[in-house]
Design a protein around this motif. Sequence first.
Motif, mmCIF file in Angstrom:
data_model
loop_
_atom_site.group_PDB
_atom_site.id
_atom_site.type_symbol
_atom_site.label_atom_id
_atom_site.label_comp_id
_atom_site.label_asym_id
_atom_site.label_seq_id
_atom_site.Cartn_x
_atom_site.Cartn_y
_atom_site.Cartn_z
ATOM 1 N N GLU A 1 0.843 -1.189 0.000
ATOM 2 C CA GLU A 1 0.000 0.000 0.000
ATOM 3 C C GLU A 1 0.879 1.240 0.000
ATOM 4 N N VAL A 2 0.392 2.280 -0.676
ATOM 5 C CA VAL A 2 1.114 3.550 -0.656
ATOM 6 C C VAL A 2 1.197 4.021 0.796
ATOM 7 N N LYS B 1 5.688 4.704 -2.510
ATOM 8 C CA LYS B 1 5.300 6.030 -2.968
ATOM 9 C C LYS B 1 4.169 5.954 -3.995
ATOM 10 N N LYS B 2 4.221 4.924 -4.835
ATOM 11 C CA LYS B 2 3.285 4.871 -5.968
ATOM 12 C C LYS B 2 3.104 3.429 -6.424
ATOM 13 N N LYS B 3 1.887 3.097 -6.844
ATOM 14 C CA LYS B 3 1.624 1.797 -7.473
ATOM 15 C C LYS B 3 1.034 2.104 -8.826
ATOM 16 N N PHE B 4 1.416 1.357 -9.814
ATOM 17 C CA PHE B 4 1.063 1.725 -11.173
ATOM 18 C C PHE B 4 0.880 0.480 -12.013
ATOM 19 N N THR C 1 3.884 -2.082 -11.463
ATOM 20 C CA THR C 1 5.114 -1.438 -11.002
ATOM 21 C C THR C 1 4.875 -0.767 -9.648
ATOM 22 N N VAL C 2 5.871 -0.867 -8.790
ATOM 23 C CA VAL C 2 5.801 -0.202 -7.479
ATOM 24 C C VAL C 2 7.019 0.715 -7.350
ATOM 25 N N THR C 3 6.766 1.955 -6.952
ATOM 26 C CA THR C 3 7.863 2.905 -6.740
ATOM 27 C C THR C 3 8.012 3.157 -5.243
ATOM 28 N N ASP D 1 14.471 7.154 -5.850
ATOM 29 C CA ASP D 1 13.426 6.180 -6.150
ATOM 30 C C ASP D 1 13.991 4.805 -6.489
ATOM 31 N N VAL E 1 12.357 1.532 -8.412
ATOM 32 C CA VAL E 1 11.193 1.089 -9.186
ATOM 33 C C VAL E 1 11.303 -0.420 -9.380
#
Lengths: 139, 145
Positions: free
Chosen positions: A10-11, A104-107, A114-116, A133, A135
Amino acid sequence: MAKIQFDKVEVGQTLPPLDIPVIEHANLVRYAGASGDFNPIHNDPDFAKKAGLDGTISHGMYVMAQVGRLCTSWADQKDIAYFGVTFKAMTKLGEKLTIVGTIKKKFEKDGKKTVTVLVEAKNEAGEVKAGGDLVVNAV
Amino acid sequence: MAITKDIVGKKLDRFDFTVERGKIKEFCLAINEKNPIYFDVEEAKKAGYSDVPAPPTFPTVIMFWGYPKIWNDMAELGIDLSKILHLKEEYTYHKILYPGKVYAQSEISDVKSGRAEIVTFRTTIYDEKDDPILSAEMAIFIRKD
């Protein structure tokens, strides 16, 4: 190492932090030899002082390598697509760093997940020495 | 001497480098990395690698040991080596970097001049089949007195 499960992160979630032993001159001498970065600001106190520093400073890449250790302790290296940091402050001898990471981010695009992760090296006062970051390709 | 945009696009010399298991081990010992996949081929294979992989920041070894001329190149560009600080390092990975022969090519990809001088070098590391393994961007900052 297991792949990162897209649905299980989770972010805002944090990674288990990594404590780095106090940085000593010997660490930098050894790192200079291993990496081939013999810039004397990292291994020659007299040179460092003449260059206007208080003394020798850590290679930025030594700090980044510690951040990298957090990355590979969390994700399988095969799944790392990108890893980059900006160096924000000099790391001096005697400093003790902790490496932290926060999702930070899920995409998801074209079926590719992708997870950042925001990854940072901080000293005991909370000053960020390097941050950037990671990735990771997830499943 | 001020650095100008004129040098953007300038290519440095292409160079070859052999990634050795012993060098990976030495680098891991220097950074306190203890995961056995970096030290033992069998452990690496168990984890799904074909050989011991090089850890994420190992490409810096290829650049400094493979291209020590970078210091001369920087000095020739007018960069005072006692005034440089590392500002940024970024890696984009296409493949795992394993022991074996690679070659690398760097170019100056960006220059910011004026109050702060920043020079960025982009390096691509290729395998023997000319496939890119990774690309790196290193930005250095030149301190003012």
